[in-house]
Design a protein around this motif. Structure first.
Motif, PDB file in Angstrom:
ATOM      1  N   GLU A 240     -18.878  -0.697   7.374  1.00 42.67           N
ATOM      2  CA  GLU A 240     -19.251  -2.438   8.144  1.00 42.67           C
ATOM      3  C   GLU A 240     -20.170  -3.025   7.217  1.00 42.67           C
ATOM      4  O   GLU A 240     -21.163  -2.003   6.121  1.00 42.67           O
ATOM      5  N   LEU A 323     -12.962  -7.747  10.261  1.00 44.57           N
ATOM      6  CA  LEU A 323     -13.190  -8.000   8.862  1.00 44.57           C
ATOM      7  C   LEU A 323     -14.883  -7.449   8.310  1.00 44.57           C
ATOM      8  O   LEU A 323     -14.535  -7.151   6.683  1.00 44.57           O
ATOM      9  N   THR A 326     -14.393  -1.545   5.970  1.00 42.99           N
ATOM     10  CA  THR A 326     -14.492  -1.135   5.220  1.00 42.99           C
ATOM     11  C   THR A 326     -12.884  -0.992   5.323  1.00 42.99           C
ATOM     12  O   THR A 326     -11.812  -1.475   4.606  1.00 42.99           O
ATOM     13  N   GLU A 327     -11.995  -0.519   6.713  1.00 42.76           N
ATOM     14  CA  GLU A 327     -10.761  -0.703   6.888  1.00 42.76           C
ATOM     15  C   GLU A 327     -10.361  -1.985   6.836  1.00 42.76           C
ATOM     16  O   GLU A 327      -8.945  -1.361   7.597  1.00 42.76           O
ATOM     17  N   GLY A 328     -11.075  -2.638   7.511  1.00 44.30           N
ATOM     18  CA  GLY A 328      -9.905  -4.406   7.481  1.00 44.30           C
ATOM     19  C   GLY A 328      -9.395  -3.803   8.896  1.00 44.30           C
ATOM     20  O   GLY A 328     -10.193  -3.520   9.667  1.00 44.30           O
ATOM     21  N   LEU A 356      -9.391 -10.415  -1.311  1.00 45.91           N
ATOM     22  CA  LEU A 356      -9.009  -9.518  -0.296  1.00 45.91           C
ATOM     23  C   LEU A 356      -8.183  -8.352  -0.492  1.00 45.91           C
ATOM     24  O   LEU A 356      -7.147  -8.905  -1.750  1.00 45.91           O
ATOM     25  N   HIS A 362      -2.982  -2.475   6.878  1.00 40.95           N
ATOM     26  CA  HIS A 362      -4.569  -3.323   6.997  1.00 40.95           C
ATOM     27  C   HIS A 362      -4.753  -3.724   5.666  1.00 40.95           C
ATOM     28  O   HIS A 362      -4.082  -3.809   4.303  1.00 40.95           O
ATOM     29  N   ARG A 364      -7.775  -6.218   4.111  1.00 36.71           N
ATOM     30  CA  ARG A 364      -8.995  -6.121   3.813  1.00 36.71           C
ATOM     31  C   ARG A 364     -10.039  -6.850   2.672  1.00 36.71           C
ATOM     32  O   ARG A 364      -9.046  -6.702   2.024  1.00 36.71           O
ATOM     33  N   THR A 365     -11.674  -6.824   3.067  1.00 35.04           N
ATOM     34  CA  THR A 365     -12.294  -7.123   1.752  1.00 35.04           C
ATOM     35  C   THR A 365     -12.389  -6.353   1.533  1.00 35.04           C
ATOM     36  O   THR A 365     -12.754  -5.377   1.338  1.00 35.04           O
ATOM     37  N   ARG A 370     -16.571  -8.894   0.135  1.00 33.45           N
ATOM     38  CA  ARG A 370     -17.546  -8.953   1.254  1.00 33.45           C
ATOM     39  C   ARG A 370     -19.075  -9.759   1.085  1.00 33.45           C
ATOM     40  O   ARG A 370     -18.687 -10.145   2.289  1.00 33.45           O
TER      41      ARG A 370
END
Length: 382
Positions: A240, A323, A326-328, A356, A362, A364-365, A370
């Motif tokens: 996170e 978001l 890390t897993e998104g 992204l 999924h 995610r960033t 991030r």
């Protein structure tokens, strides 16, 4: 990262501190005397009332936050854990976390908290040198903090600590050296927060007057990158934005927040997200401790509101929370919460420019995206 089961968490807020830190905007208060029995009974009553509204279990996590919950008597903590177990039932692998300040007095109570049922502790170190601890308004010394964390590691299988960076006058080299010192303590979970100047705090006012100086945006961003590199090298990657752990040591309770699963908020100023009869509600209790206590005495709960959340609103909240991970964002979960598929056209530009990435179901960033997460959210939600 392992997939944690969807669960029901309970957050219990203890609003009292021995002193108010000048950077803190949490619902925390200093009181000369606290009627411990009255507060225990009130928290027990609100738990029972919440069960009447949302009886489905079992509970997968309990988090004692604050304020300074390590100021609570361990007997109160045990009574609350026992009540949760009686009402909802608990999973065999339940995570029960208590935040603790690392003063010698509170560290001496850790064995009693474990006996009460706590199985994870989060120690608020915040800094590892005495001048900065004093400037942050902390009541412990660096030596006390390190010793308290050592005790926590001996007593509990799972122990975490917090540090604040981008502090007053802190240089890049100083933060790197301090973080290396912290990681040498051998943690499996750390929470590393950039100092933020919140309106209404003494630090915010001092900064506005020009009497408090913190690193600029560029240096703060570089400290964030240093944090990612050193933690990754130490085997604690970010799961996170501000939290790092060895695989499997993630805070399960906080994952409940970020995955937008159900949790109840107990105590003054506590928030919750609860599903009742197929409808999802945002809940909040009144913040002032004395007002909350009076309401609980009269009606058995201190609820300020139960607000029905529309499906679209729930979906947007999920994006904002997930978001951070890390897993998104799980696209199937978004569809379940919002009632419709996510509009991927909103993400096309961010995917093309590398802010992204999509991995199956999924979104995610990336490491590039991030640090500018707030801007990405604005693009996705407008």
């Amino acid at each position: 990262m392992p997939v944690l089961p969807e669960g029901f968490g309970i957050y219990i807020h203890w609003p009292f501190c021995a002193a108010k830190c000048p950077y803190c905007d949490f619902n925390s208060h200093v009181r000369r005397g606290v009627d411990q029995n009255q507060w225990r009974d009130a928290l027990l009553a609100e738990l029972s009332w919440t069960w009447q509204r949302r009886p489905a279990g079992p509970v997968t996590s309990i988090f004692f936050g604050g304020g300074t919950p390590s100021l609570m008597p361990p007997t109160t903590v045990q009574a609350l854990i026992d009540r949760v177990s009686e009402l909802w039932g608990c999973t065999d692998a339940i995570e029960i976390t208590l935040e603790a300040n690392p003063t010698s007095v509170e560290a001496a109570k850790l064995k009693d908290f474990k006996a009460a049922g706590v199985n994870r502790v989060s120690v608020g170190l915040q800094a590892l040198n005495d001048p900065d601890l004093k400037a942050l308004g902390r009541l412990h010394s660096a030596a006390e903090g390190i010793a308290a964390y050592g005790i926590a590691r001996e007593v509990f299988d799972r122990a975490s600590f917090d540090l604040i960076y981008a502090r007053m006058g802190q240089t890049l080299d100083a933060w790197a050296a301090e973080l290396r010192q912290a990681l040498a303590l051998g943690p499996d979970h750390v929470s590393l927060y950039q100092l933020t100047l919140e309106p209404g705090t003494p630090f915010f006012d001092r900064h506005a007057r020009g009497t408090l100086h913190v690193p600029g945006e560029d240096d703060a961003a570089e400290m964030y990158e240093i944090t990612q590199r050193l933690c990754e090298a130490a085997g604690l990657p970010a799961y996170e934005v501000s939290n790092h752990a060895t695989p499997g040591a993630e805070c399960r309770h906080n994952m409940t927040y970020w995955r937008l699963e159900d949790y109840a908020g107990i105590g003054p100023g506590a928030h919750g997200r609860l599903t009742v009869d197929g409808l999802r509600y945002a809940t909040e209790t009144v913040s002032a401790p004395e007002d909350w206590l009076e309401l609980v005495d009269v009606r058995r709960h201190g609820t300020k509101y139960w607000q029905d959340l529309a499906a679209l609103e729930t979906g947007e909240e999920y994006i904002m929370m997930a978001l951070r991970l890390t897993e998104g964002v799980s696209l199937p979960r978004y569809e379940t919460l919002s009632g419709k598929p996510f509009d991927l056209s909103k993400a096309e530009t961010l995917l093309a420019t590398g802010f992204l990435e999509r991995d199956g179901n999924h979104l995610r960033t990336t490491s590039r995206g991030r640090p500018v997460l707030n801007h990405l959210m604005q693009d996705l939600l407008t």
